[in-house]
Each structure stands twice: as C-alpha cells, then as structure tokens.
Write a protein that holds these residues in place. Sequence first.
Motif, PDB file in Angstrom:
ATOM      1  N   THR A   3      39.474  47.626  33.964  1.00 50.04           N
ATOM      2  CA  THR A   3      40.715  46.993  34.022  1.00 50.04           C
ATOM      3  C   THR A   3      40.713  45.412  33.920  1.00 50.04           C
ATOM      4  O   THR A   3      40.221  45.010  34.634  1.00 50.04           O
TER       5      THR A   3
ATOM      6  N   TYR B  62      38.162  44.216  36.297  1.00 46.96           N
ATOM      7  CA  TYR B  62      37.692  45.099  37.464  1.00 46.96           C
ATOM      8  C   TYR B  62      37.332  46.338  36.771  1.00 46.96           C
ATOM      9  O   TYR B  62      38.153  47.179  36.573  1.00 46.96           O
TER      10      TYR B  62
ATOM     11  N   PRO C 281      55.075  38.694  37.295  1.00 44.56           N
ATOM     12  CA  PRO C 281      55.148  39.946  38.173  1.00 44.56           C
ATOM     13  C   PRO C 281      53.965  40.533  38.862  1.00 44.56           C
ATOM     14  O   PRO C 281      52.870  40.048  38.420  1.00 44.56           O
ATOM     15  N   SER C 282      54.004  41.405  39.803  1.00 45.78           N
ATOM     16  CA  SER C 282      53.064  42.057  40.413  1.00 45.78           C
ATOM     17  C   SER C 282      52.028  42.405  39.694  1.00 45.78           C
ATOM     18  O   SER C 282      52.305  43.400  38.588  1.00 45.78           O
ATOM     19  N   GLY C 283      50.601  42.318  39.726  1.00 47.11           N
ATOM     20  CA  GLY C 283      49.490  42.701  39.009  1.00 47.11           C
ATOM     21  C   GLY C 283      49.527  42.176  37.572  1.00 47.11           C
ATOM     22  O   GLY C 283      48.468  42.476  36.483  1.00 47.11           O
ATOM     23  N   CYS C 284      49.902  40.944  37.496  1.00 46.65           N
ATOM     24  CA  CYS C 284      49.710  40.197  36.217  1.00 46.65           C
ATOM     25  C   CYS C 284      48.530  39.052  36.242  1.00 46.65           C
ATOM     26  O   CYS C 284      47.929  38.655  35.214  1.00 46.65           O
ATOM     27  N   GLY C 285      47.799  39.316  37.307  1.00 46.91           N
ATOM     28  CA  GLY C 285      46.542  38.626  37.721  1.00 46.91           C
ATOM     29  C   GLY C 285      46.462  37.279  38.177  1.00 46.91           C
ATOM     30  O   GLY C 285      45.561  36.546  38.384  1.00 46.91           O
ATOM     31  N   LYS C 286      47.610  36.855  38.983  1.00 46.92           N
ATOM     32  CA  LYS C 286      47.671  35.844  39.785  1.00 46.92           C
ATOM     33  C   LYS C 286      46.469  35.480  41.040  1.00 46.92           C
ATOM     34  O   LYS C 286      45.887  34.445  40.940  1.00 46.92           O
ATOM     35  N   SER C 287      46.417  36.620  41.794  1.00 49.93           N
ATOM     36  CA  SER C 287      45.376  36.509  42.678  1.00 49.93           C
ATOM     37  C   SER C 287      44.112  36.386  42.386  1.00 49.93           C
ATOM     38  O   SER C 287      43.127  35.674  42.657  1.00 49.93           O
ATOM     39  N   THR C 288      43.836  37.119  40.916  1.00 50.39           N
ATOM     40  CA  THR C 288      42.507  37.110  40.402  1.00 50.39           C
ATOM     41  C   THR C 288      42.058  35.431  39.951  1.00 50.39           C
ATOM     42  O   THR C 288      41.173  34.813  39.994  1.00 50.39           O
TER      43      THR C 288
ATOM     44  N   ALA D 266      42.034  41.836  34.233  1.00 53.69           N
ATOM     45  CA  ALA D 266      42.786  41.126  34.923  1.00 53.69           C
ATOM     46  C   ALA D 266      43.378  40.019  34.501  1.00 53.69           C
ATOM     47  O   ALA D 266      44.382  39.481  34.666  1.00 53.69           O
TER      48      ALA D 266
HETATM   49  N1  LIG Z   1      39.374  44.705  43.472  1.00 49.95           N
HETATM   50  C1  LIG Z   1      39.997  45.402  42.614  1.00 49.95           C
HETATM   51  N2  LIG Z   1      39.766  46.553  41.947  1.00 49.95           N
HETATM   52  C2  LIG Z   1      40.264  46.856  41.041  1.00 49.95           C
HETATM   53  N3  LIG Z   1      41.383  46.398  40.228  1.00 49.95           N
HETATM   54  C3  LIG Z   1      41.715  45.358  40.711  1.00 49.95           C
HETATM   55  C4  LIG Z   1      41.523  44.816  42.106  1.00 49.95           C
HETATM   56  N4  LIG Z   1      42.166  43.755  42.127  1.00 49.95           N
HETATM   57  C5  LIG Z   1      42.930  43.635  41.487  1.00 49.95           C
HETATM   58  N5  LIG Z   1      42.896  44.491  40.530  1.00 49.95           N
HETATM   59  C6  LIG Z   1      43.604  44.857  39.302  1.00 49.95           C
HETATM   60  O1  LIG Z   1      43.917  43.639  38.271  1.00 49.95           O
HETATM   61  C7  LIG Z   1      45.228  43.296  38.190  1.00 49.95           C
HETATM   62  C8  LIG Z   1      45.549  42.057  38.264  1.00 49.95           C
HETATM   63  O2  LIG Z   1      45.622  42.209  39.686  1.00 49.95           O
HETATM   64  P1  LIG Z   1      45.807  40.827  40.789  1.00 49.95           P
HETATM   65  O3  LIG Z   1      45.103  39.463  40.260  1.00 49.95           O
HETATM   66  O4  LIG Z   1      45.852  41.174  42.243  1.00 49.95           O
HETATM   67  O5  LIG Z   1      47.440  40.380  40.448  1.00 49.95           O
HETATM   68  P2  LIG Z   1      48.508  39.907  41.277  1.00 49.95           P
HETATM   69  O6  LIG Z   1      47.977  38.907  41.985  1.00 49.95           O
HETATM   70  O7  LIG Z   1      49.324  39.213  40.041  1.00 49.95           O
HETATM   71  O8  LIG Z   1      49.698  40.781  41.706  1.00 49.95           O
HETATM   72  C9  LIG Z   1      45.984  44.386  38.405  1.00 49.95           C
HETATM   73  O9  LIG Z   1      46.098  45.440  37.376  1.00 49.95           O
HETATM   74  C10 LIG Z   1      45.139  44.879  39.717  1.00 49.95           C
HETATM   75  O10 LIG Z   1      45.619  46.574  39.910  1.00 49.95           O
END
Ligand SMILES: Nc1ncnc2c1ncn2[C@@H]1O[C@H](COP(=O)(O)OP(=O)(O)O)[C@@H](O)[C@H]1O
Lengths: 255, 177
Positions: free
Chosen positions: A18, A15, A39-46, A20
Amino acid sequence: MTIPLLEARGLVRSYGATPALRGVSLAVAEGEIVAVTGPSGCGKSTLLHCLAGILRPDAGEVTYRGRRIDTLSEADRSRLRRSELGVLFQFGQLVAELPAVENVALPLLLAGVSRRRARTAGLSWLERLGVADVADALPGEMSGGQRQRVALARALVTEPRLLFADEPTGALDTIAGEQVLSHLVRLAGEQGTTVVLVTHDPRVAGYAHREIALRDGQLDPTGLGLAVVGAPAAWAGPAAAAVETAAVAETDAAR
Amino acid sequence: MTAHVLLGLLAGGPRHGYELKRSYDEHLPRARPLAFAQVYTTLARLVRDGLVTPAGQDQAGGPERTSYAITEEGLAGLRAWLTAVEPPAPHISGTLLAKVVVALFAADSATARDYLVAQRAAHTGRLRELTAIKADPATSLSDVIALDYAITHLDADLRWLRTTLERVAAHTREGSG
Ligand SMILES: Nc1ncnc2c1ncn2[C@@H]1O[C@H](COP(=O)(O)OP(=O)(O)O)[C@@H](O)[C@H]1O
Ligand SMILES: [Mg+2]
C-alpha cells in the motif's frame, strides 16, 4: 534566503504493497502554523510521522534546520524529538496512573530536570492552559477537553521549536476542540513555536496560516483533487486522473 | 426583521434611538450596520402600528431626544415572531450553487478548474480570517456567535464542494455520465 526550519523532499513511504506517500516535498518556515489537510487515508499521518522522525521514509529526505534527520540513528532521533520537537496526538496518551501535573512534568524529568523544578514548570503550564484546577486529577477523572489540554501542556513543557499535532481535536466536541486549538495557536505565537497541524476538518485548518493539501499520497495544490494546468507531474497517479476526467472531462462532454 | 430586533431590544426597557442603534450593532456585530435613518423610520412605523410608544422626552424634543417603550401589542408581536420557525431551506438556491453547476456542466475544463480552485481558496482564506478573530480572547460573545455562523456556513460550502466533485467523479467512473 533563509533555510526553512523543516523541509521534505520526495518523500515516499509504503506499508507493504500500500503506497501511503508517493513523492511529497514541502518546506515549513520558522514560526509558521501549517495545516496538512486531505481526506481520510490520503497519507497525512504517515507524512507527519516521517517529518517528526517517528517513521523512516522509503525514499526522499527530511531536513530539520538544514540537517538530514531521516538518516539519523534511532537514538539520535529520539534525542532530537525529546529536545526540539513536541508531538500531540488525537488521544493525548497521558499516563493513566499519574496526575495531570506529573504527566506534564514527565518530559522534564526524563531530560534530567529536578523533581521540584519539573513540578513547578508543570503547574505553570497547566495554568497557561486554563487547567490548573485538575493538576492533581488522574486522566480518567478529567473531561476529554481537559485531558487534551494537559497533553498539550506536556507537549509544550520542553518549549519545543517545532510542534506536530495529528487531529488533536478529532475526539472532542466543538467548543472543547476550539479551546485546545486557540490555546495551541496563542501559545505557539507567544513562544515562536512552529506548528504542523494535521486535520481533515476545514474549521480546524482555519487556525493555521497556510494549508498543504494531500490527496492519494501526493500534494494537491487545488485542495479539491483537480488536475492543475501547468503542473501535470503532480498528477501522474491513476486516482488523480480519474478525478480529472470526472470533474473536468464530464464538463467537456456536456458542451 | 430589523423591526423585530428593535422590539427585542426594547423588551429590556425603554431606550433612545441612538441607544437602540448602538445596541443593535453590538448584538449583531457582523451584520450590515444599522443606519440611524433606518432606526427612526422603523421606530416611526412601530409607533404607527401601536407596537412601540414614545416614553418621555429630554428637553428640546425631536426624535433623537425621545425614548421609546414596547407596548403590550409589541410584546405579543415579538412573541409571535419568535414562535414562528423559519422555513428550513425552502428553496435550494444560491449563486454559489448555480456557479458551480454551470462550471461543471457548461464551462470549458480550464475555466471550470480555475473557478473551482479560486472559489475554494477564497472560502478557506475567509475562514482563516474569521477564525483568527474568533480565537482572539478579546472578541465578544456576540462577535463569536456571528463568526460561528459565518464559519459554519463556509465549512458547509467547502464540504459540499468536495462532495460534489467526488460525486461527479464517481458518476463518470460508473460510465453513466
Ligand atoms: N500501519 C499501517 N499498516 C498498513 N497500512 C497503513 C498503516 N498506516 C496507514 N496505512 C495506509 O496508508 C494510507 C495512508 O494512511 P494515513 O497516513 O494514516 O492517512 P490519513 O492520516 O490521511 O488518514 C492509507 O491507505 C492507510 O490505510
Ligand atoms: Mg491520520
């Protein structure tokens, strides 16, 4: 060897500046329930969004039943999502103005099924999820657990081959969350649905057959952010190196 | 503890020894099963102490033919037991804690890593196994309660393990290690 239902190779996604995902490869076999943890922020949702064709990776590829899906047009990806994939998010995202049964029937209506048949199917899915009693209630009139079970019914009503769930119980208390998960696991088993379940909670991951752990956008085969002997390539990142020096080199110093 | 569980079961009415054993195993299904011999030695002790009394015998007699009832003293003892809270974690100890500490501070890095990874895998494996039983609709309430207890502890161990590694990492990064 049979081809995996879903496969990702070298997924990279940032992103802006950043990162991901920094090169994630995985394979999911038909019928598996896989938990993606970390852990939170590791890229799971991405990762989940890339696998489900919601987000396009910067590099790498995603294949579904042997076919590239990351290169499909937006229209083709939507079609695929509607017909073969189901998605469930932390907050079910029901349509607030529609009663439960119509929320569940919605994907069928969009697929051209008649109103009457869609409603019947919706009711039967609500029944299978133990929420038939709220069929005529609006989302605002239901408990969080009921809403999430209705959302699960909506995700399953098209009988998808592959279901993605992102922290599906993250907003629920323990028992309501368990009800959603045990329904999800049981119905997936009955339907032969493959599930990719994202969670940071070990107890939720306990419902899966297998775990894929992530850390700082990469696979973490240890689940603990530790370097693994014989797999240095997966540990090129500076964060991983810090943990390695931490958890393990500290040990060396102490000797 | 066994004595108080038996008193608890007898609070519902007189029972035979074999009924007590069955009921014990039913209510505490994931504990080590209670041996018959232990039921009878415990009952004998409770009778000696006046907490339980034999309450009728079928034909031939003998301990397995006798049914037992809780006495007033027994009820008072049971109440006292339930009134006294268990000391919450009085000593912080445990083999897992000791092993992780030794792995982190005294083992060579490969041994430490292998141990931590294997331990985590064993914990998550067990957690999955117990969760599968728990998710089965046929599992009884007593079973679910016992499984919850085990799962919650496994979850706590896993969280602690992760936090510990992060803490050691942070400590080292700050250069005070
Ligand atoms: N829409 C976005 N814009 C900017 N950064 C993002 C966005 N979505 C996620 N990130 C960043 O990408 C990284 C992975 O996020 P995410 O996939 O949401 O992780 P998780 O689901 O494991 O918490 C994090 O550093 C998060 O801050
Ligand atoms: Mg997320």
